[in-house]
Design a protein around this motif. Structure first.
Motif, short mmCIF file in Angstrom:
data_model
loop_
_atom_site.label_atom_id
_atom_site.label_comp_id
_atom_site.label_asym_id
_atom_site.label_seq_id
_atom_site.Cartn_x
_atom_site.Cartn_y
_atom_site.Cartn_z
N THR A 50 9.65 -47.96 -13.77
CA THR A 50 9.30 -46.54 -13.94
C THR A 50 9.91 -46.02 -15.24
OG1 THR A 50 11.25 -45.71 -12.77
CG2 THR A 50 9.26 -46.15 -11.45
N ASP A 51 9.46 -44.85 -15.62
CA ASP A 51 10.05 -44.13 -16.75
C ASP A 51 10.04 -42.65 -16.39
OD1 ASP A 51 7.37 -43.40 -17.06
OD2 ASP A 51 7.11 -44.44 -18.96
N ASP A 52 10.43 -41.81 -17.33
CA ASP A 52 10.52 -40.37 -17.03
C ASP A 52 9.18 -39.78 -16.62
OD1 ASP A 52 13.22 -40.41 -17.56
OD2 ASP A 52 13.01 -39.72 -19.63
N ARG A 55 8.24 -41.64 -12.86
CA ARG A 55 9.22 -41.55 -11.78
C ARG A 55 8.88 -40.46 -10.75
NH1 ARG A 55 13.30 -41.23 -14.79
NH2 ARG A 55 13.36 -43.47 -15.07
N SER A 79 15.74 -48.40 -13.21
CA SER A 79 14.45 -47.74 -13.41
C SER A 79 13.32 -48.50 -12.73
CB SER A 79 14.17 -47.59 -14.90
OG SER A 79 14.12 -48.86 -15.52
#
Length: 155
Positions: A50-52, A55, A79
């Motif tokens: 995931t990333d910002d 997420r 992450s």
């Protein structure tokens, strides 16, 4: 499902996105799409990168982050988040989640420091050569030596 059966199942779920492969890592497996790590399998659980941006979608779907305990009982959160249960049923259900994970992996690779990325592309022999530190040989102390005794020939 046994360990290799679960890995095969997960690779099949991810296969619509490209060439899949796996490698053993830290007691689990790392899953790759076209040689880019985008998922982990730890204790028969699939975790997607995931990333910002992605997420919040994983969190809304009830997915949990991959965590582990450090040396001093601190909890480290990585992450990677579990895949939604319904996505584990078919490649069609997994595809949108896998695309997000692949996008996060591509973004993470783009953010990687150039030095690290260059080392990853260099052949192992060149990487190892860069890590060798040249050291000067320690200076030796001069030792006074006695002049060699002259041998005289006896008549």
């Amino acid at each position: 499902m046994n360990d290799s059966g679960f890995v095969s199942h997960c690779l099949e779920l991810l296969s619509p996105l490209g060439r899949t492969s796996s490698r053993r890592m830290f007691g689990g497996h790392a899953l790759y799409i076209d040689d880019l790590c985008m998922a982990l399998i730890i204790q028969d659980t699939l975790y997607l990168k995931t990333d910002d941006a992605s997420r919040p979608l994983f969190e809304r779907a009830g997915c949990r982050p991959f965590t582990y305990a450090g040396k001093r009982d601190e909890v480290h959160v990585m992450s990677y988040y579990t895949a939604p249960e319904e996505a584990m049923e078919s490649p069609a259900e997994m595809t949108p989640w896998a695309r997000r994970a692949l996008g996060a992996a591509v973004a993470a690779r783009a953010k990687a420091p150039k030095k690290k990325a260059a080392a990853a592309k260099a052949p192992a022999s060149k990487v190892a050569a860069k890590k060798v530190v040249a050291r000067k040989a320690p200076a030796r102390k001069a030792v006074a030596s006695k002049p060699a005794a002259k041998k005289t020939a006896k008549p």
